[in-house]
Scaffold this motif. Structure first.
Motif, PDB file in Angstrom:
ATOM      1  N   ALA A 251       5.577 -45.407  13.116  1.00  0.00           N
ATOM      2  CA  ALA A 251       7.004 -45.207  12.899  1.00  0.00           C
ATOM      3  C   ALA A 251       7.750 -45.461  14.199  1.00  0.00           C
ATOM      4  CB  ALA A 251       7.289 -43.800  12.386  1.00  0.00           C
ATOM      5  N   VAL A 252       8.859 -46.197  14.086  1.00  0.00           N
ATOM      6  CA  VAL A 252       9.642 -46.582  15.256  1.00  0.00           C
ATOM      7  C   VAL A 252      11.091 -46.161  15.034  1.00  0.00           C
ATOM      8  CG1 VAL A 252      10.433 -48.510  16.677  1.00  0.00           C
ATOM      9  CG2 VAL A 252       8.146 -48.581  15.650  1.00  0.00           C
ATOM     10  N   PRO A 253      11.594 -45.159  15.762  1.00  0.00           N
ATOM     11  CA  PRO A 253      13.009 -44.792  15.656  1.00  0.00           C
ATOM     12  C   PRO A 253      13.852 -45.653  16.587  1.00  0.00           C
ATOM     13  CG  PRO A 253      11.897 -43.244  17.098  1.00  0.00           C
ATOM     14  CD  PRO A 253      10.844 -44.252  16.654  1.00  0.00           C
ATOM     15  N   LEU A 254      14.998 -46.079  16.114  1.00  0.00           N
ATOM     16  CA  LEU A 254      15.858 -46.965  16.899  1.00  0.00           C
ATOM     17  C   LEU A 254      17.107 -46.249  17.402  1.00  0.00           C
ATOM     18  CD1 LEU A 254      15.890 -50.267  14.773  1.00  0.00           C
ATOM     19  CD2 LEU A 254      14.278 -49.574  16.562  1.00  0.00           C
ATOM     20  N   THR A 255      17.551 -46.649  18.566  1.00  0.00           N
ATOM     21  CA  THR A 255      18.907 -46.380  19.023  1.00  0.00           C
ATOM     22  C   THR A 255      19.624 -47.725  19.008  1.00  0.00           C
ATOM     23  OG1 THR A 255      18.291 -44.503  20.432  1.00  0.00           O
ATOM     24  CG2 THR A 255      20.365 -45.629  20.939  1.00  0.00           C
ATOM     25  N   LEU A 256      20.568 -47.880  18.117  1.00  0.00           N
ATOM     26  CA  LEU A 256      21.236 -49.163  17.962  1.00  0.00           C
ATOM     27  C   LEU A 256      22.158 -49.448  19.151  1.00  0.00           C
ATOM     28  CD1 LEU A 256      22.199 -49.072  14.170  1.00  0.00           C
ATOM     29  CD2 LEU A 256      20.286 -50.289  15.240  1.00  0.00           C
ATOM     30  N   PRO A 257      22.361 -50.729  19.475  1.00  0.00           N
ATOM     31  CA  PRO A 257      23.313 -51.081  20.520  1.00  0.00           C
ATOM     32  C   PRO A 257      24.680 -50.446  20.258  1.00  0.00           C
ATOM     33  CG  PRO A 257      22.047 -53.003  19.897  1.00  0.00           C
ATOM     34  CD  PRO A 257      21.690 -51.932  18.916  1.00  0.00           C
ATOM     35  N   GLY A 258      25.249 -49.894  21.310  1.00  0.00           N
ATOM     36  CA  GLY A 258      26.524 -49.198  21.186  1.00  0.00           C
ATOM     37  C   GLY A 258      26.374 -47.703  21.045  1.00  0.00           C
ATOM     38  N   LEU A 259      25.143 -47.234  20.796  1.00  0.00           N
ATOM     39  CA  LEU A 259      24.910 -45.807  20.613  1.00  0.00           C
ATOM     40  C   LEU A 259      23.981 -45.237  21.680  1.00  0.00           C
ATOM     41  CD1 LEU A 259      24.755 -45.856  16.732  1.00  0.00           C
ATOM     42  CD2 LEU A 259      26.549 -44.864  18.162  1.00  0.00           C
ATOM     43  N   ASP A 260      23.831 -45.992  22.758  1.00  0.00           N
ATOM     44  CA  ASP A 260      23.103 -45.533  23.937  1.00  0.00           C
ATOM     45  C   ASP A 260      24.137 -45.096  24.969  1.00  0.00           C
ATOM     46  OD1 ASP A 260      21.662 -45.142  26.237  1.00  0.00           O
ATOM     47  OD2 ASP A 260      20.666 -47.093  26.205  1.00  0.00           O
ATOM     48  N   ALA A 261      24.189 -43.797  25.228  1.00  0.00           N
ATOM     49  CA  ALA A 261      25.212 -43.256  26.126  1.00  0.00           C
ATOM     50  C   ALA A 261      25.127 -43.832  27.534  1.00  0.00           C
ATOM     51  CB  ALA A 261      25.104 -41.738  26.173  1.00  0.00           C
TER      52      ALA A 261
ATOM     53  N   ASP B 276      24.446 -46.977  28.309  1.00  0.00           N
ATOM     54  CA  ASP B 276      24.752 -48.413  28.327  1.00  0.00           C
ATOM     55  C   ASP B 276      26.180 -48.612  28.847  1.00  0.00           C
ATOM     56  OD1 ASP B 276      25.260 -51.071  27.865  1.00  0.00           O
ATOM     57  OD2 ASP B 276      24.933 -50.985  25.696  1.00  0.00           O
ATOM     58  N   PRO B 277      26.365 -49.252  30.007  1.00  0.00           N
ATOM     59  CA  PRO B 277      27.723 -49.416  30.544  1.00  0.00           C
ATOM     60  C   PRO B 277      28.609 -50.314  29.686  1.00  0.00           C
ATOM     61  CG  PRO B 277      26.146 -50.705  31.821  1.00  0.00           C
ATOM     62  CD  PRO B 277      25.341 -49.840  30.895  1.00  0.00           C
ATOM     63  N   HIS B 278      27.996 -51.117  28.807  1.00  0.00           N
ATOM     64  CA  HIS B 278      28.757 -52.006  27.936  1.00  0.00           C
ATOM     65  C   HIS B 278      28.769 -51.495  26.490  1.00  0.00           C
ATOM     66  CE1 HIS B 278      28.806 -54.751  31.301  1.00  0.00           C
ATOM     67  NE2 HIS B 278      27.486 -54.721  31.354  1.00  0.00           N
ATOM     68  N   ARG B 279      28.481 -50.223  26.332  1.00  0.00           N
ATOM     69  CA  ARG B 279      28.316 -49.621  25.020  1.00  0.00           C
ATOM     70  C   ARG B 279      29.499 -49.898  24.082  1.00  0.00           C
ATOM     71  NH1 ARG B 279      30.077 -46.136  22.249  1.00  0.00           N
ATOM     72  NH2 ARG B 279      31.629 -45.497  23.788  1.00  0.00           N
ATOM     73  N   SER B 280      30.714 -49.736  24.585  1.00  0.00           N
ATOM     74  CA  SER B 280      31.899 -49.831  23.728  1.00  0.00           C
ATOM     75  C   SER B 280      32.173 -51.233  23.207  1.00  0.00           C
ATOM     76  CB  SER B 280      33.131 -49.331  24.483  1.00  0.00           C
ATOM     77  OG  SER B 280      33.059 -47.945  24.706  1.00  0.00           O
ATOM     78  N   SER B 281      31.542 -52.246  23.794  1.00  0.00           N
ATOM     79  CA  SER B 281      31.788 -53.620  23.347  1.00  0.00           C
ATOM     80  C   SER B 281      30.675 -54.152  22.444  1.00  0.00           C
ATOM     81  CB  SER B 281      31.952 -54.546  24.557  1.00  0.00           C
ATOM     82  OG  SER B 281      30.751 -54.595  25.323  1.00  0.00           O
ATOM     83  N   ARG B 282      29.687 -53.338  22.144  1.00  0.00           N
ATOM     84  CA  ARG B 282      28.605 -53.808  21.271  1.00  0.00           C
ATOM     85  C   ARG B 282      29.128 -54.031  19.862  1.00  0.00           C
ATOM     86  NH1 ARG B 282      25.641 -55.640  25.303  1.00  0.00           N
ATOM     87  NH2 ARG B 282      24.832 -54.001  26.653  1.00  0.00           N
ATOM     88  N   THR B 283      28.506 -54.993  19.171  1.00  0.00           N
ATOM     89  CA  THR B 283      28.998 -55.432  17.861  1.00  0.00           C
ATOM     90  C   THR B 283      27.978 -55.183  16.756  1.00  0.00           C
ATOM     91  OG1 THR B 283      28.070 -57.654  18.088  1.00  0.00           O
ATOM     92  CG2 THR B 283      30.268 -57.262  19.040  1.00  0.00           C
TER      93      THR B 283
ATOM     94  N   THR C 237      42.655 -51.449  17.687  1.00  0.00           N
ATOM     95  CA  THR C 237      42.062 -51.900  18.942  1.00  0.00           C
ATOM     96  C   THR C 237      41.308 -50.792  19.664  1.00  0.00           C
ATOM     97  OG1 THR C 237      44.134 -51.431  20.107  1.00  0.00           O
ATOM     98  CG2 THR C 237      43.821 -53.678  19.275  1.00  0.00           C
ATOM     99  N   CYS C 238      41.049 -49.685  18.984  1.00  0.00           N
ATOM    100  CA  CYS C 238      40.363 -48.575  19.640  1.00  0.00           C
ATOM    101  C   CYS C 238      38.953 -49.017  20.044  1.00  0.00           C
ATOM    102  CB  CYS C 238      40.292 -47.364  18.730  1.00  0.00           C
ATOM    103  SG  CYS C 238      39.313 -47.597  17.241  1.00  0.00           S
ATOM    104  N   GLU C 239      38.512 -48.547  21.172  1.00  0.00           N
ATOM    105  CA  GLU C 239      37.178 -48.890  21.643  1.00  0.00           C
ATOM    106  C   GLU C 239      36.117 -48.040  20.963  1.00  0.00           C
ATOM    107  OE1 GLU C 239      37.045 -48.587  25.846  1.00  0.00           O
ATOM    108  OE2 GLU C 239      38.069 -50.476  26.188  1.00  0.00           O
ATOM    109  N   ASP C 240      36.478 -46.802  20.648  1.00  0.00           N
ATOM    110  CA  ASP C 240      35.480 -45.871  20.149  1.00  0.00           C
ATOM    111  C   ASP C 240      35.997 -45.095  18.944  1.00  0.00           C
ATOM    112  OD1 ASP C 240      33.576 -46.380  22.153  1.00  0.00           O
ATOM    113  OD2 ASP C 240      34.569 -45.013  23.537  1.00  0.00           O
ATOM    114  N   VAL C 241      35.063 -44.654  18.125  1.00  0.00           N
ATOM    115  CA  VAL C 241      35.354 -43.686  17.069  1.00  0.00           C
ATOM    116  C   VAL C 241      34.464 -42.474  17.357  1.00  0.00           C
ATOM    117  CG1 VAL C 241      35.354 -43.190  14.604  1.00  0.00           C
ATOM    118  CG2 VAL C 241      35.892 -45.500  15.405  1.00  0.00           C
TER     119      VAL C 241
END
Length: 243
Positions: free
Chosen positions: A40-50, A52-59, A125-129
């Motif tokens: 079993a492999v649990p994932l942290t998806l791009p944008g949800l790694d605290a 990550d300095p580019h977290r808010s721009s992940r798509t 245009t919000c960066e985060d929810v």
């Protein structure tokens, strides 16, 4: 769950968390699955790694690519387990490479329809929810079964959903995605309600009525069964992976 020896033919189970969550959300379920002999492999998806300095721009494309990389690393076919808002990137991957997926287990969720249901409105245009207050969240999704300690951990570890993901429009075109065997784990809504909504064409469940092979399993609890009923959820995932 009973301790078992890992079987070579057992598929890899890829655990994909929903909004605001990382791999940590699956800790208790992961322990049960590994103890039962599954990979079993649990994932942290791009944008949800605290971190990550580019977290808010992940798509959404970034998130789909991460799931696809996990599928490729698994080799053969794998079982995808998707909780809640993970349905968008998982549906995108399923649309592109359904032959790599042995089964999908939707946890209080279901396959997304083309277009999807963006969290934000077009033009925002919000960066985060960010994770809302629990009063607001509880009005949107059931918090049943969660202890104060679990809610505190949720608040402490939650990461805002990136704006580009929250506002993404989902483009799906491959009808073969509906041929992938599916298990729906019905928690905050029971299976009878899910069936009624899917047959009525409700946008959150319209795709369910189009699935070629679907099993529905009731697990009465709130929207986060990986915390409120982890052993029972792990058992359902184990049984689905063994099919």
């Amino acid at each position: 769950m009973t301790q078992r020896t890992q079987q070579p033919e057992s598929p890899t189970v890829i655990l994909v968390p929903g909004h605001w969550l990382g791999a940590w959300a699956w800790d208790e379920v992961l322990e049960q699955l590994v103890g039962a002999g599954l990979r079993a492999v649990p994932l942290t998806l791009p944008g949800l790694d605290a971190d990550d300095p580019h977290r808010s721009s992940r798509t959404l494309e970034d998130q789909a690519a991460a799931i696809q990389a996990a599928l490729d690393a698994a080799g053969g076919t794998a079982v995808l387990v998707a909780h809640s808002g993970a349905n968008a990137p998982v549906s995108l991957v399923t649309d592109r490479n359904p032959e790599q997926i042995r089964r999908i287990v939707w946890v209080d969720s279901g396959p997304a329809a083309p277009g999807g249901i963006p969290t934000t409105q077009p033009g925002d245009t919000c960066e985060d929810v960010p994770l809302p207050s629990f009063d607001e969240l509880g009005a949107q999704a059931s918090l049943a079964g969660l202890t104060p300690e679990q809610l505190e951990r949720f608040r402490t570890l939650a990461v805002p959903q990136p704006g580009p993901v929250a506002g993404a429009i989902l483009h799906l075109s491959n009808p073969a995605r509906r041929q992938v065997p599916t298990t729906l784990v019905c928690c905050s809504l029971c299976s009878a309600q899910v069936t009624e909504l899917s047959e009525a064409g409700h946008p959150m469940f319209a795709e369910v009525a189009q699935l070629a092979e679907v099993d529905q399993v009731d697990l009465p609890t709130g929207h986060w069964p990986m915390w409120s009923r982890p052993a029972d959820l792990a058992r359902i995932i184990h049984d689905a992976a063994a099919r």
